[in-house]
Design a protein around this motif. Sequence first.
Motif, mmCIF file in Angstrom:
data_model
loop_
_atom_site.group_PDB
_atom_site.id
_atom_site.type_symbol
_atom_site.label_atom_id
_atom_site.label_comp_id
_atom_site.label_asym_id
_atom_site.label_seq_id
_atom_site.Cartn_x
_atom_site.Cartn_y
_atom_site.Cartn_z
ATOM 1 N N ARG A 104 -6.790 12.678 21.839
ATOM 2 C CA ARG A 104 -5.335 12.576 21.763
ATOM 3 C C ARG A 104 -4.908 11.526 20.745
ATOM 4 O O ARG A 104 -3.785 11.586 20.213
ATOM 5 N N ASN A 105 -5.789 10.569 20.466
ATOM 6 C CA ASN A 105 -5.464 9.542 19.470
ATOM 7 C C ASN A 105 -5.199 10.149 18.099
ATOM 8 O O ASN A 105 -4.436 9.587 17.304
ATOM 9 N N ILE A 106 -5.852 11.262 17.798
ATOM 10 C CA ILE A 106 -5.636 11.898 16.496
ATOM 11 C C ILE A 106 -4.184 12.313 16.346
ATOM 12 O O ILE A 106 -3.529 12.026 15.334
ATOM 13 N N ASP A 107 -3.663 12.984 17.357
ATOM 14 C CA ASP A 107 -2.266 13.411 17.301
ATOM 15 C C ASP A 107 -1.323 12.211 17.269
ATOM 16 O O ASP A 107 -0.334 12.205 16.525
ATOM 17 N N ASP A 108 -1.638 11.192 18.050
ATOM 18 C CA ASP A 108 -0.795 9.990 18.039
ATOM 19 C C ASP A 108 -0.773 9.354 16.651
ATOM 20 O O ASP A 108 0.292 8.937 16.164
ATOM 21 N N MET A 109 -1.924 9.284 15.998
ATOM 22 C CA MET A 109 -1.972 8.640 14.680
ATOM 23 C C MET A 109 -1.337 9.505 13.597
ATOM 24 O O MET A 109 -0.832 8.982 12.593
ATOM 25 N N ALA A 150 0.841 -1.206 0.000
ATOM 26 C CA ALA A 150 0.000 0.000 0.000
ATOM 27 C C ALA A 150 0.871 1.249 0.000
ATOM 28 O O ALA A 150 1.773 1.393 0.822
ATOM 29 N N LYS A 151 0.591 2.148 -0.924
ATOM 30 C CA LYS A 151 1.342 3.398 -1.011
ATOM 31 C C LYS A 151 0.696 4.498 -0.179
ATOM 32 O O LYS A 151 1.370 5.407 0.294
ATOM 33 N N ASP A 152 -0.627 4.443 -0.037
ATOM 34 C CA ASP A 152 -1.363 5.494 0.658
ATOM 35 C C ASP A 152 -2.265 4.843 1.701
ATOM 36 O O ASP A 152 -3.205 4.126 1.351
ATOM 37 N N VAL A 153 -1.970 5.087 2.968
ATOM 38 C CA VAL A 153 -2.748 4.510 4.064
ATOM 39 C C VAL A 153 -3.267 5.633 4.949
ATOM 40 O O VAL A 153 -2.511 6.525 5.349
ATOM 41 N N TRP A 154 -4.569 5.602 5.227
ATOM 42 C CA TRP A 154 -5.191 6.555 6.139
ATOM 43 C C TRP A 154 -5.610 5.826 7.409
ATOM 44 O O TRP A 154 -5.811 4.609 7.401
ATOM 45 N N LEU A 155 -5.766 6.600 8.475
ATOM 46 C CA LEU A 155 -6.314 6.062 9.713
ATOM 47 C C LEU A 155 -7.539 6.877 10.116
ATOM 48 O O LEU A 155 -7.601 8.084 9.857
ATOM 49 N N THR A 156 -8.499 6.224 10.746
ATOM 50 C CA THR A 156 -9.736 6.889 11.149
ATOM 51 C C THR A 156 -10.026 6.644 12.622
ATOM 52 O O THR A 156 -10.044 5.500 13.074
ATOM 53 N N GLU A 157 -10.272 7.728 13.343
ATOM 54 C CA GLU A 157 -10.673 7.672 14.749
ATOM 55 C C GLU A 157 -12.191 7.549 14.839
ATOM 56 O O GLU A 157 -12.914 8.286 14.168
ATOM 57 N N ARG A 158 -12.677 6.617 15.679
ATOM 58 C CA ARG A 158 -14.131 6.443 15.802
ATOM 59 C C ARG A 158 -14.566 6.116 17.229
ATOM 60 O O ARG A 158 -15.631 5.588 17.477
ATOM 61 N N GLY A 159 -13.685 6.437 18.199
ATOM 62 C CA GLY A 159 -14.040 6.243 19.591
ATOM 63 C C GLY A 159 -13.590 4.911 20.156
ATOM 64 O O GLY A 159 -13.204 4.004 19.412
ATOM 65 N N GLN A 193 -20.124 18.814 17.205
ATOM 66 C CA GLN A 193 -19.085 18.996 18.221
ATOM 67 C C GLN A 193 -17.926 18.032 18.029
ATOM 68 O O GLN A 193 -16.767 18.379 18.264
ATOM 69 N N MET A 194 -18.235 16.810 17.618
ATOM 70 C CA MET A 194 -17.167 15.844 17.346
ATOM 71 C C MET A 194 -16.248 16.360 16.250
ATOM 72 O O MET A 194 -15.021 16.250 16.326
ATOM 73 N N ALA A 195 -16.852 16.936 15.225
ATOM 74 C CA ALA A 195 -16.064 17.460 14.106
ATOM 75 C C ALA A 195 -15.173 18.614 14.541
ATOM 76 O O ALA A 195 -13.971 18.657 14.219
ATOM 77 N N MET A 196 -15.731 19.563 15.285
ATOM 78 C CA MET A 196 -14.960 20.742 15.677
ATOM 79 C C MET A 196 -13.867 20.389 16.693
ATOM 80 O O MET A 196 -12.772 20.963 16.656
ATOM 81 N N ALA A 197 -14.152 19.445 17.585
ATOM 82 C CA ALA A 197 -13.124 19.005 18.530
ATOM 83 C C ALA A 197 -11.973 18.336 17.788
ATOM 84 O O ALA A 197 -10.794 18.550 18.103
ATOM 85 N N ALA A 198 -12.311 17.515 16.778
ATOM 86 C CA ALA A 198 -11.272 16.853 15.989
ATOM 87 C C ALA A 198 -10.420 17.866 15.246
ATOM 88 O O ALA A 198 -9.201 17.704 15.117
ATOM 89 N N LYS A 199 -11.049 18.929 14.758
ATOM 90 C CA LYS A 199 -10.296 19.993 14.082
ATOM 91 C C LYS A 199 -9.271 20.604 15.032
ATOM 92 O O LYS A 199 -8.122 20.854 14.651
ATOM 93 N N ALA A 200 -9.676 20.838 16.281
ATOM 94 C CA ALA A 200 -8.766 21.418 17.264
ATOM 95 C C ALA A 200 -7.566 20.524 17.538
ATOM 96 O O ALA A 200 -6.482 21.007 17.875
ATOM 97 N N PHE A 201 -7.758 19.211 17.366
ATOM 98 C CA PHE A 201 -6.671 18.261 17.616
ATOM 99 C C PHE A 201 -5.880 17.922 16.353
ATOM 100 O O PHE A 201 -5.021 17.056 16.376
#
Length: 251
Positions: free
Chosen positions: A166-171, A144-153, A205-213
């Motif tokens: 904090r998982n967003i920053d870790d990933m 795989a050349k392009d791999v994304w990760l997704t946070e979902r709780g 709110q989930m979206a805006m919090a994720a933006k902040a992180f």
Amino acid sequence: MRNTFIAGPCVIESAELLDIVAQELVRINKTLGTDIIFKASFDKANRTSIHSFRGPGLEKGLQMLADIKSRYGLRILTDIHESAQAEAAGEVADVLQIPAFLCRQTDLLVAAARTGRTVNIKKAQFLSGNDMRYPVEKAREAGAKDVWLTERGNTFGYNNLVVDFRNIDDMLGIVPTVIMDCTHSVQRPGGAGGKTGGDRRFVPQMAMAAKAFGATGYFFEVHPDPDKGLSDAANMLELNKLESIIGKLEE
């Protein structure tokens, strides 16, 4: 780097529904200058009950997604649950998604990677952000050349999820594209009498919090009338609210 946006109904219910959603995504793209990826599942193999609606299946579902891609020029994301589905799905979808519960399944990751498509791996409800380096490693070593990760709780006792942002920053230390799944993160898994519940009022709110992180992408399951949806009804966002949320994320 521009934000990545993914939106669409949880499952393929009908060709009419796909058209309604696709037309709105095209309109938003023209209005906001975005490039929203169209998402829908051809088979929801991980429903709570055996009696739950699953979708049209691999062959018919992929044909319906191919029609949307051809008719509207939208990129396509769909999820796969078995390694045997990867090759066929990769002929239609631009992004193959690995469901959260299956993100450690080596054969599934390898099959997705070998298609040459972008692989979006959803973080399991029982793993930390840092743990996701291992699924990414499997996909990359398989080509795989392009791999994304997704946070979902993460699982928070029975029938509940909590998001540790904090998982967003870790990933982001593992891959450059980290998506916030703003609708699955408000689920109440299995908590609605044989089906999954949820609370869509928290989606913005989930979206805006994720933006902040520092999230670099956002995933919304949308429906013109979510309460009538055949899967994830309680947490899908109303289609007519999508433009406003994306507009705020793009500010």
